[in-house]
Structures are given as C-alpha cells and as structure tokens.
Design an enzyme around this catalytic site. Structure first.
Site, short mmCIF file in Angstrom:
data_model
loop_
_atom_site.label_atom_id
_atom_site.label_comp_id
_atom_site.label_asym_id
_atom_site.label_seq_id
_atom_site.Cartn_x
_atom_site.Cartn_y
_atom_site.Cartn_z
N LYS A 114 0.85 -1.19 0.00
CA LYS A 114 0.00 0.00 0.00
C LYS A 114 0.88 1.23 0.00
O LYS A 114 2.00 1.22 0.53
CB LYS A 114 -0.89 0.02 1.24
CG LYS A 114 -2.11 0.91 1.10
CD LYS A 114 -3.13 0.30 0.17
CE LYS A 114 -4.37 1.16 0.07
NZ LYS A 114 -5.41 0.52 -0.79
N GLY A 139 -19.33 6.58 3.53
CA GLY A 139 -18.41 7.02 2.49
C GLY A 139 -19.05 6.95 1.12
O GLY A 139 -19.47 5.88 0.68
N VAL A 176 -16.45 4.22 -4.95
CA VAL A 176 -16.99 2.90 -4.62
C VAL A 176 -18.34 3.02 -3.92
O VAL A 176 -19.32 2.35 -4.29
CB VAL A 176 -16.01 2.10 -3.73
CG1 VAL A 176 -16.64 0.79 -3.28
CG2 VAL A 176 -14.72 1.82 -4.48
#
Length: 243
Positions: free
Chosen positions: A105, A203, A207
C-alpha cells in the site's frame, strides 16, 4: 528521527533528481500496526511537494499490489500506520483470491483537492520506478483514473488505467461489496432479496456511490454518511447519518 539505510533493491533516481528514498523499516517496526513487513520506503521531494510511504508487507506469492491513497494526514505516524494496516490487508486479499501477488500500500501526504499537482505525481512516478518492480499500484482515495494514466505514462508498475490496465476499479469493487451484502442477507434471512432491507453506507466516494446505485436498484432502504457534506446533499429518498 529517520535514518537512511542502504537501498537494497532500488534503482537510483535518474540525473539531477530532487527525489530521495529511504528505508524506514526499522522505525516502522516500533508501531503496533507493523506485522513483519518486508520493507517500508519513504520518498521525499521537497522541490515537487512529495512525501510518500510505500509499505510492502509480503511478496511470497508475487510482487506487492495495493492502491495509492492521497490524504492530508494529521501526522507522519498516522500516515505510516495507515500504510502498514492497509498493506497487510492486501496480502490476505490477494491470497484469498489465489492471485500471484503480495500485499502493499502507498500513501501520499497531501490534500488531493489542493496539493495534488503534476509535479508531485511525476515525483511519485519516479519513486515507483525506483522500487524496481517490488510494488504495483492503482487508484485509492484521492487518486483518480486520470492520475493513474499519468503515472502509467511514466512507469509500468501501475494498473487500473485506460491503457494497458484494467480501467477504473471502483465499479468492480462496488460489485464485490454488493454481492457480499447479498450473501450476508441470504445467510441471515434465508434470501438475498434486499427489497426493504435497510443498509448503511459510510463514504460516498467512487466505490460508495456505485454501491448505493446497486442497492437502490435492488430495493434497499439506504442510510448514508460522508465527511464531505456535498456528497450527501440532494439524494432524495436516502437518510443521512449524522454524528
């Protein structure tokens, strides 16, 4: 204080580059989020505004794969902990999916709305190239499809691009979450029919928004939350979760 270690598997930045890359694995090992990571790299370029961490957790199955997150972290330690935690998760995700990839990451400490510049991304592309194939990256929070294309034009180890990659990964990720919700519903209620089921989505980025569309079409009742109030305004028929 951070100290530079010998760059064991790096390509040196070309020419008179202002980029420096340091191995900070020993410092990262002191944090609770450290899980026997193989290597942690800090890239800094004061001239071009880059401060990035690439965390490589495990490459047993192949080169590390993980997105790049651009976020205005409150501190360096917060950014490092995020990179450590997320890279470890990527190792397990790749292994579960039986992919020939490891976990990694990257995080860039910058505000994606005001601090993300072409110069910063160019410096980051140089850092990716210097890692010599150890890490493959793509979109995450703050890094768009256009940004991934920009990076791919400068280094090959970028996916999720319009050329030579898989395209925008957000709809695919949203579909995976949607199918997971349906599977959980079937396990709990005996049916995967989401009509009338109340689902909370935290959120509303690329996505989350795509997921909400799928859930709405399936007849679910949605409650949503996002730190950006503009993302939840004007969403008719959807409850807004407030602190």
């Amino acid at each position: 204080m951070l100290h530079a270690y010998e760059a064991r598997t790096l390509r040196q930045p070309a020419g008179a580059s202002s980029l420096t890359i340091m191995d900070i694995t020993a410092q990262a090992a002191r944090l609770p989020a450290f899980e026997n990571h193989e290597s942690i790299w800090l890239g800094r370029d004061e001239k071009r505004g880059l401060r990035a961490i690439v965390a490589i957790h495990d490459t047993t199955l192949g080169p590390a794969l993980g997105g790049t997150r651009i976020w205005p972290y409150a501190s360096f330690e917060e950014a490092l902990a995020d990179a450590l935690r997320l890279s470890c998760g990527m190792t397990y995700k790749a292994a579960i999916a039986d992919l020939p990839l490891g976990g990694g990451k990257a995080v860039i400490m910058a505000d994606p709305k005001t601090g993300k510049t072409a110069a910063l991304l160019a410096a980051y592309a140089e850092m990716l190239a210097a890692l010599n194939g150890q890490f493959i990256t793509g979109e995450d929070v703050g890094l768009t499809l256009a940004d991934a294309d920009f990076l791919r034009a400068r280094t090959p180890n970028v996916t999720g691009t319009t050329r030579g990659g898989s395209g925008n990964p957000s709809p695919v990720t949203a579909k995976g979450v949607y199918l997971g919700i349906k599977a959980a519903a079937k396990h709990r209620f005996g049916t995967d029919d989401l009509t009338g089921r109340r689902v909370a989505v935290q959120g509303l980025g690329a996505v989350g928004s795509a997921l909400c569309e799928k859930l709405h079409r399936a007849g679910a009742s949605l409650a949503v939350a996002d730190i950006d109030a503009a993302r939840v305004e004007g969403r008719a028929g959807i409850s807004v979760l407030r602190p």
